[in-house]
Write a protein that holds these residues in place. Structure first.
Motif, PDB file in Angstrom:
ATOM      1  N   ALA A 125     -48.701  30.060  18.212  1.00  0.00           N
ATOM      2  CA  ALA A 125     -48.194  28.745  18.621  1.00  0.00           C
ATOM      3  C   ALA A 125     -49.285  27.908  19.286  1.00  0.00           C
ATOM      4  O   ALA A 125     -49.389  26.698  19.043  1.00  0.00           O
ATOM      5  N   ASP A 126     -50.112  28.529  20.122  1.00  0.00           N
ATOM      6  CA  ASP A 126     -51.172  27.781  20.790  1.00  0.00           C
ATOM      7  C   ASP A 126     -52.193  27.232  19.791  1.00  0.00           C
ATOM      8  O   ASP A 126     -52.710  26.118  19.956  1.00  0.00           O
ATOM      9  N   ASP A 127     -52.488  28.043  18.745  1.00  0.00           N
ATOM     10  CA  ASP A 127     -53.421  27.582  17.711  1.00  0.00           C
ATOM     11  C   ASP A 127     -52.853  26.365  16.982  1.00  0.00           C
ATOM     12  O   ASP A 127     -53.557  25.396  16.713  1.00  0.00           O
ATOM     13  N   VAL A 128     -51.567  26.453  16.668  1.00  0.00           N
ATOM     14  CA  VAL A 128     -50.925  25.359  15.935  1.00  0.00           C
ATOM     15  C   VAL A 128     -50.874  24.098  16.787  1.00  0.00           C
ATOM     16  O   VAL A 128     -51.148  22.991  16.318  1.00  0.00           O
ATOM     17  N   ARG A 129     -50.520  24.260  18.066  1.00  0.00           N
ATOM     18  CA  ARG A 129     -50.452  23.077  18.942  1.00  0.00           C
ATOM     19  C   ARG A 129     -51.837  22.445  19.129  1.00  0.00           C
ATOM     20  O   ARG A 129     -51.961  21.217  19.198  1.00  0.00           O
ATOM     21  N   ALA A 130     -52.862  23.276  19.228  1.00  0.00           N
ATOM     22  CA  ALA A 130     -54.223  22.725  19.328  1.00  0.00           C
ATOM     23  C   ALA A 130     -54.572  21.918  18.083  1.00  0.00           C
ATOM     24  O   ALA A 130     -55.154  20.824  18.163  1.00  0.00           O
ATOM     25  N   GLN A 131     -54.193  22.451  16.911  1.00  0.00           N
ATOM     26  CA  GLN A 131     -54.462  21.724  15.671  1.00  0.00           C
ATOM     27  C   GLN A 131     -53.631  20.444  15.586  1.00  0.00           C
ATOM     28  O   GLN A 131     -54.104  19.411  15.107  1.00  0.00           O
ATOM     29  N   LEU A 132     -52.403  20.504  16.062  1.00  0.00           N
ATOM     30  CA  LEU A 132     -51.539  19.317  16.062  1.00  0.00           C
ATOM     31  C   LEU A 132     -52.186  18.196  16.885  1.00  0.00           C
ATOM     32  O   LEU A 132     -52.186  17.028  16.470  1.00  0.00           O
ATOM     33  N   GLU A 133     -52.744  18.538  18.044  1.00  0.00           N
ATOM     34  CA  GLU A 133     -53.377  17.518  18.875  1.00  0.00           C
ATOM     35  C   GLU A 133     -54.617  16.941  18.190  1.00  0.00           C
ATOM     36  O   GLU A 133     -54.910  15.745  18.309  1.00  0.00           O
ATOM     37  N   ILE A 134     -55.365  17.806  17.488  1.00  0.00           N
ATOM     38  CA  ILE A 134     -56.519  17.307  16.725  1.00  0.00           C
ATOM     39  C   ILE A 134     -56.054  16.303  15.680  1.00  0.00           C
ATOM     40  O   ILE A 134     -56.624  15.220  15.517  1.00  0.00           O
ATOM     41  N   LEU A 135     -54.990  16.655  14.963  1.00  0.00           N
ATOM     42  CA  LEU A 135     -54.458  15.764  13.926  1.00  0.00           C
ATOM     43  C   LEU A 135     -53.995  14.436  14.515  1.00  0.00           C
ATOM     44  O   LEU A 135     -54.371  13.355  14.037  1.00  0.00           O
TER      45      LEU A 135
ATOM     46  N   PHE B  76     -42.905  11.993  13.462  1.00  0.00           N
ATOM     47  CA  PHE B  76     -42.270  12.917  12.506  1.00  0.00           C
ATOM     48  C   PHE B  76     -43.002  14.260  12.557  1.00  0.00           C
ATOM     49  O   PHE B  76     -42.375  15.333  12.678  1.00  0.00           O
ATOM     50  N   LEU B  77     -44.342  14.226  12.466  1.00  0.00           N
ATOM     51  CA  LEU B  77     -45.133  15.460  12.443  1.00  0.00           C
ATOM     52  C   LEU B  77     -44.954  16.238  13.736  1.00  0.00           C
ATOM     53  O   LEU B  77     -44.736  17.463  13.710  1.00  0.00           O
ATOM     54  N   ARG B  78     -45.053  15.576  14.877  1.00  0.00           N
ATOM     55  CA  ARG B  78     -44.895  16.293  16.139  1.00  0.00           C
ATOM     56  C   ARG B  78     -43.514  16.932  16.237  1.00  0.00           C
ATOM     57  O   ARG B  78     -43.375  18.091  16.669  1.00  0.00           O
ATOM     58  N   TYR B  79     -42.487  16.203  15.826  1.00  0.00           N
ATOM     59  CA  TYR B  79     -41.123  16.723  15.931  1.00  0.00           C
ATOM     60  C   TYR B  79     -40.944  17.994  15.098  1.00  0.00           C
ATOM     61  O   TYR B  79     -40.457  19.015  15.608  1.00  0.00           O
ATOM     62  N   VAL B  80     -41.344  17.962  13.830  1.00  0.00           N
ATOM     63  CA  VAL B  80     -41.079  19.129  12.973  1.00  0.00           C
ATOM     64  C   VAL B  80     -41.930  20.320  13.392  1.00  0.00           C
ATOM     65  O   VAL B  80     -41.482  21.480  13.291  1.00  0.00           O
ATOM     66  N   VAL B  81     -43.161  20.068  13.893  1.00  0.00           N
ATOM     67  CA  VAL B  81     -44.004  21.176  14.343  1.00  0.00           C
ATOM     68  C   VAL B  81     -43.402  21.813  15.600  1.00  0.00           C
ATOM     69  O   VAL B  81     -43.262  23.048  15.687  1.00  0.00           O
ATOM     70  N   GLU B  82     -43.025  20.997  16.565  1.00  0.00           N
ATOM     71  CA  GLU B  82     -42.485  21.539  17.819  1.00  0.00           C
ATOM     72  C   GLU B  82     -41.147  22.244  17.590  1.00  0.00           C
ATOM     73  O   GLU B  82     -40.884  23.295  18.197  1.00  0.00           O
ATOM     74  N   GLU B  83     -40.300  21.694  16.740  1.00  0.00           N
ATOM     75  CA  GLU B  83     -39.033  22.349  16.446  1.00  0.00           C
ATOM     76  C   GLU B  83     -39.254  23.707  15.775  1.00  0.00           C
ATOM     77  O   GLU B  83     -38.568  24.692  16.082  1.00  0.00           O
ATOM     78  N   THR B  84     -40.209  23.774  14.868  1.00  0.00           N
ATOM     79  CA  THR B  84     -40.506  25.040  14.183  1.00  0.00           C
ATOM     80  C   THR B  84     -41.054  26.060  15.170  1.00  0.00           C
ATOM     81  O   THR B  84     -40.643  27.239  15.173  1.00  0.00           O
ATOM     82  N   LEU B  85     -41.984  25.653  16.030  1.00  0.00           N
ATOM     83  CA  LEU B  85     -42.554  26.579  17.008  1.00  0.00           C
ATOM     84  C   LEU B  85     -41.511  27.051  18.013  1.00  0.00           C
ATOM     85  O   LEU B  85     -41.610  28.162  18.559  1.00  0.00           O
ATOM     86  N   ALA B  86     -40.507  26.220  18.254  1.00  0.00           N
ATOM     87  CA  ALA B  86     -39.447  26.587  19.201  1.00  0.00           C
ATOM     88  C   ALA B  86     -38.370  27.453  18.549  1.00  0.00           C
ATOM     89  O   ALA B  86     -37.386  27.811  19.202  1.00  0.00           O
ATOM     90  N   GLY B  87     -38.551  27.781  17.267  1.00  0.00           N
ATOM     91  CA  GLY B  87     -37.575  28.637  16.580  1.00  0.00           C
ATOM     92  C   GLY B  87     -36.349  27.896  16.079  1.00  0.00           C
ATOM     93  O   GLY B  87     -35.328  28.521  15.789  1.00  0.00           O
TER      94      GLY B  87
END
Length: 608
Positions: free
Chosen positions: A21-31, A46-57
């Motif tokens: 999750a930390d790797d993905v969030r770091a990449q999300l911030e880069i994006l 849209f991107l932040r929402y779907v990434v955070e929802e997925t990481l939150a299960g």
């Protein structure tokens, strides 16, 4: 290779666990912090929402309805079935991510994608193959820890960019708010003397809600498609949105320096969709191009229609030999010769490519050398110069003596163009061809694949890529690519037809090869006569073969002293080079008695 999460060097990405999750969030911030992610604010939310929802299960909650209500602030009665807003934004985001990872994100350790047909994102480590070509400056060295990706966006830089954005917004918005009384600066540096285009928001006609959504989506996609063509400057979406509907083209030219205006409309009636577009000359008000596209939403989905129409518009208007090119060529040709500055040189380049003569080669090379001396940051001019340097070697046009070879100078100019503009289609095309003739075909085709992915609408690039694909032996695929280029653009038909003639020859379809070489009609181009001679010889047409042979030998009398080198630099397979030698002997050319390709084939036969 990229290291694993424990920092070990050389671990295969496929063998690693999925990104944490930390790797993905770091990449999300880069994006989200990257200006190279070509996505508006809503797509980024849209991107932040779907990434955070997925990481939150909570991936099972990611539906069109929840995105519409929680991200787009639609009301509780939002009809996701009939309102395509979420589908359009998802498509836009997929394309933006794809373009980002092919350019600025080539060395990012984690890849985030939105698979088609769904909204739940997918996370994966960057593979070695994808990370290999053209690393960005400052890319992490081998062994860099992927759990600590390099940050390219710091808080103070974000604040500074916000200030710049606000100031730029005031600069661009002011003239329209005050009745276009000012003279704002250009939003991006333009090619020297090159054309500037603004895409006005497409007007919505018919059923208001659906038409407005369709029109907004089409405007965004057309902007994205135009932005891939680096010979023109396209004003950004913020500028486009700030211009009021029905703005006068003459005032746009006077106040913004705009040369061309693209406008259009989207009309919806039941399941029928009519899209109209036209290109205006802002100086004269003349309509240079117009087209209507009628579509049936029961036959094709909106996403496919939007992509297809935007591609057709951009291809017709912005590509080499397209509407803008022809209009600018007419305008430039009316000036005195000493007024032909940098941009005029690029128009000369396309004239040269259509004619392929040593006379136009010399004049264009001189013109472009003067252009880059005046404008050393002009990537497109460096790329075109790279092609002209290469043609000293491959076509024998006006070779220069010196310590460096034409291929070395070609590679140097192409790489300089890439450094100046890594996504410039002409620069990538030049590097592809230079690498190919430097006998690095695998690297050349890798660059070509990347270039076509960045701009599949550029038929000049598509035709060149198809030529190289065929020469390494993939004749069928190469022919298909060239046919696409010919269908969508007749501006370079002589060169394409000649290349297709070679493909037909290699496939032993000599009758089709003869028809194609006659269509090429490049009498001043030496290799045209060689290809015509070997084709006629294989057909038993001795008189025609002899005429073509003699014409070629008058232009390139010494080429057969270096026959093996000529075949090798074009990366022909031994069987294809031997096939050329067979036809050349039948035509009466002084081909060596035993060529390197024929000896290689003989040795391979004995080994079996």
């Amino acid at each position: 290779m990229l290291g694993g999460g424990d920092g070990t060097v050389g671990a295969s990405p496929q063998a690693q666990s999925p990104p944490a999750a930390d790797d993905v969030r770091a990449q999300l911030e880069i994006l989200l912090g990257s200006p190279d992610l070509d996505a508006p604010a809503r797509a980024r939310r849209f991107l932040r929402y779907v990434v955070e929802e997925t990481l939150a299960g909570r991936a099972d909650r990611i539906k069109a309805y929840t995105i519409g209500t929680e991200v787009f602030a639609r009301s509780a009665d939002f009809d996701a079935q009939n309102d395509p807003a979420v589908r359009i934004e998802a498509g836009r985001l997929r394309r933006a991510l794809g373009r980002y990872y092919l350019s600025d994100g080539l060395t990012d350790p984690v890849v985030i994608t939105i698979p088609k047909g769904a909204y739940v994102p997918h996370f994966a480590w960057r593979t070695l193959q994808a990370a290999k070509p053209h690393p960005s400056p400052g890319a992490a060295p081998t062994g860099h820890r992927v759990d600590s990706p390099p940050r390219r966006w710091t808080p103070w830089l974000g604040v500074a960019s916000l200030v710049v954005f606000i100031v730029a917004g005031l600069v661009f918005w002011g003239p329209w708010r005050d009745g276009m009384s000012g003279s704002p600066q250009a939003s991006t540096p333009s090619p020297p003397g090159g054309p500037t285009l603004v895409v006005l928001p497409f007007a919505a006609l018919g059923e208001p809600s659906a038409a407005r959504t369709y029109a907004d989506g089409l405007t965004e996609e057309v902007l994205s498609q135009f932005a891939r063509f680096k010979e023109i400057t396209v004003l950004g979406r913020e500028m486009s949105r700030s211009i009021p509907s029905g703005a006068d083209a003459a005032r746009l030219r006077r106040d913004l320096g705009i040369r061309y205006v693209l406008e259009g409309s989207v009309q919806v009636a039941a399941h029928r969709l009519r899209i109209m577009g036209r290109l205006l000359d802002a100086q004269t008000g003349a309509v240079l191009w117009s087209q209507t596209y009628d579509e049936d939403l029961h036959v094709r989905d909106l996403f496919s229609i939007q992509d297809d129409v935007a591609r057709k518009v951009a291809t017709a208007v912005a590509q080499p030999y397209g509407i803008i090119h022809r209009a600018d060529q007419t305008r430039t040709s009316t000036r005195a010769p000493n007024d032909l500055e940098a941009y005029g040189c690029t128009l000369r380049f396309y004239d040269y490519r259509a004619a392929l003569s040593d006379k136009s080669h010399a004049a264009t090379r001189t013109c472009l050398e003067q252009a880059v001396a005046l404008h050393p940051e002009y990537a497109t001019a460096w790329a075109m110069l790279s092609v002209l340097y290469l043609d000293e070697d491959r076509f024998g046009f006006n070779p220069r003596a010196g310590s460096s070879t034409p291929i070395q100078r070609s590679l140097e100019a192409a790489r300089r163009a890439i450094r100046l503009d890594p996504e410039n289609a002409r620069a990538l095309q030049a590097l592809m061809v230079a690498l190919f003739f430097a006998q690095q075909p695998a690297e050349a085709l890798e660059v070509g694949e990347r270039a076509v992915a960045l701009n599949p609408n550029d038929t000049e690039l598509l035709g060149e890529f198809g030529t190289r694909v065929g020469q390494v032996g993939a004749w069928q695929r190469g022919a298909e690519l060239l046919e696409q280029a010919l269908t969508r653009n007749r501006g370079h038909s002589g060169y394409y037809s000649g290349t297709l003639a070679v493909y037909a020859y290699m496939q032993r379809d000599y009758a089709r090869a003869e028809s194609l070489i006659r269509q090429a009609a490049l009498d001043k181009f030496p290799l045209y006569h060689f290809v015509a001679a070997v084709i006629c010889a294989q057909l038993g047409k001795a008189t025609e073969a002899a005429e073509a042979r003699d014409a070629f030998l008058r232009m390139r009398p010494t080429i057969f002293e270096h026959w093996d080198d000529e075949m090798a630099k074009r990366n022909y397979r031994p069987e294809d080079a031997a096939h050329f030698a067979e036809g050349a002997r039948k035509a009466g050319f002084p081909v060596p008695a035993r060529t390197a390709a024929e000896m290689a084939l003989q040795a391979a036969t004995h080994q079996r």
